[in-house]
Write a protein that holds these residues in place. Structure first.
Motif, PDB file in Angstrom:
ATOM      1  N   MET A 248       0.852  -1.178   0.000  1.00 45.61           N
ATOM      2  CA  MET A 248       0.000   0.000   0.000  1.00 45.61           C
ATOM      3  C   MET A 248       0.895   1.238   0.000  1.00 45.61           C
ATOM      4  O   MET A 248       1.809   1.340   0.799  1.00 45.61           O
TER       5      MET A 248
ATOM      6  N   GLU B 193      -2.477   5.754  -0.925  1.00 46.14           N
ATOM      7  CA  GLU B 193      -3.553   4.776  -0.717  1.00 46.14           C
ATOM      8  C   GLU B 193      -3.916   4.678   0.765  1.00 46.14           C
ATOM      9  O   GLU B 193      -5.096   4.577   1.120  1.00 46.14           O
ATOM     10  N   LEU B 194      -2.893   4.724   1.634  1.00 47.88           N
ATOM     11  CA  LEU B 194      -3.144   4.690   3.079  1.00 47.88           C
ATOM     12  C   LEU B 194      -3.982   5.882   3.503  1.00 47.88           C
ATOM     13  O   LEU B 194      -4.985   5.735   4.218  1.00 47.88           O
TER      14      LEU B 194
ATOM     15  N   THR C  53      -5.960   7.703   1.692  1.00 42.63           N
ATOM     16  CA  THR C  53      -7.303   7.579   1.110  1.00 42.63           C
ATOM     17  C   THR C  53      -8.160   6.615   1.922  1.00 42.63           C
ATOM     18  O   THR C  53      -9.320   6.912   2.231  1.00 42.63           O
ATOM     19  N   GLU C  54      -7.598   5.466   2.298  1.00 45.22           N
ATOM     20  CA  GLU C  54      -8.350   4.479   3.086  1.00 45.22           C
ATOM     21  C   GLU C  54      -8.721   5.025   4.460  1.00 45.22           C
ATOM     22  O   GLU C  54      -9.851   4.844   4.922  1.00 45.22           O
TER      23      GLU C  54
ATOM     24  N   LYS D 173     -11.546   7.488   4.069  1.00 48.41           N
ATOM     25  CA  LYS D 173     -12.836   6.833   3.822  1.00 48.41           C
ATOM     26  C   LYS D 173     -13.417   6.222   5.095  1.00 48.41           C
ATOM     27  O   LYS D 173     -14.622   6.258   5.310  1.00 48.41           O
ATOM     28  N   LYS D 174     -12.551   5.629   5.932  1.00 54.13           N
ATOM     29  CA  LYS D 174     -13.030   4.891   7.102  1.00 54.13           C
ATOM     30  C   LYS D 174     -13.211   5.765   8.338  1.00 54.13           C
ATOM     31  O   LYS D 174     -13.740   5.300   9.339  1.00 54.13           O
TER      32      LYS D 174
END
Length: 85
Positions: free
Chosen positions: A1, A5-6, A8-9, A12-13
């Motif tokens: 990752m 990407e980290l 973004t995740e 989102k969470k």
């Protein structure tokens, strides 16, 4: 990752905006680096542990040129997950 990407995740969470997520990840990175420099482990409950390891300086000779090169000491960090898969 990747780092992007980290972020973004995590965005989102969580209920945080991107700048807050970025600031928190940067702060965590800084804390882990500061503790690793002095040889302390960093444990995050429910995630795992970051353990630092100091590598001493060393001299290596280039076989082709015969020149000696001094490599400075360095610190590496290993992550041990506490999550059972």
């Amino acid at each position: 990752m990747t780092h992007k990407e980290l972020l973004t995740e995590l965005h989102k969470k969580s209920k945080l905006d991107k700048s807050q997520v970025s600031a928190l990840v940067s702060a965590l990175n800084r804390i882990i680096a500061e503790e690793a420099i002095v040889g302390n482990a960093v444990e995050i409950n429910g995630l795992g542990q970051f353990i630092s390891h100091k590598h001493p300086e060393y001299v290596k000779t280039n076989e082709k040129t015969g020149e000696s090169v001094l490599y400075p000491p360095r610190i590496s960090c290993r992550f041990i997950s506490s999550i059972k898969l």
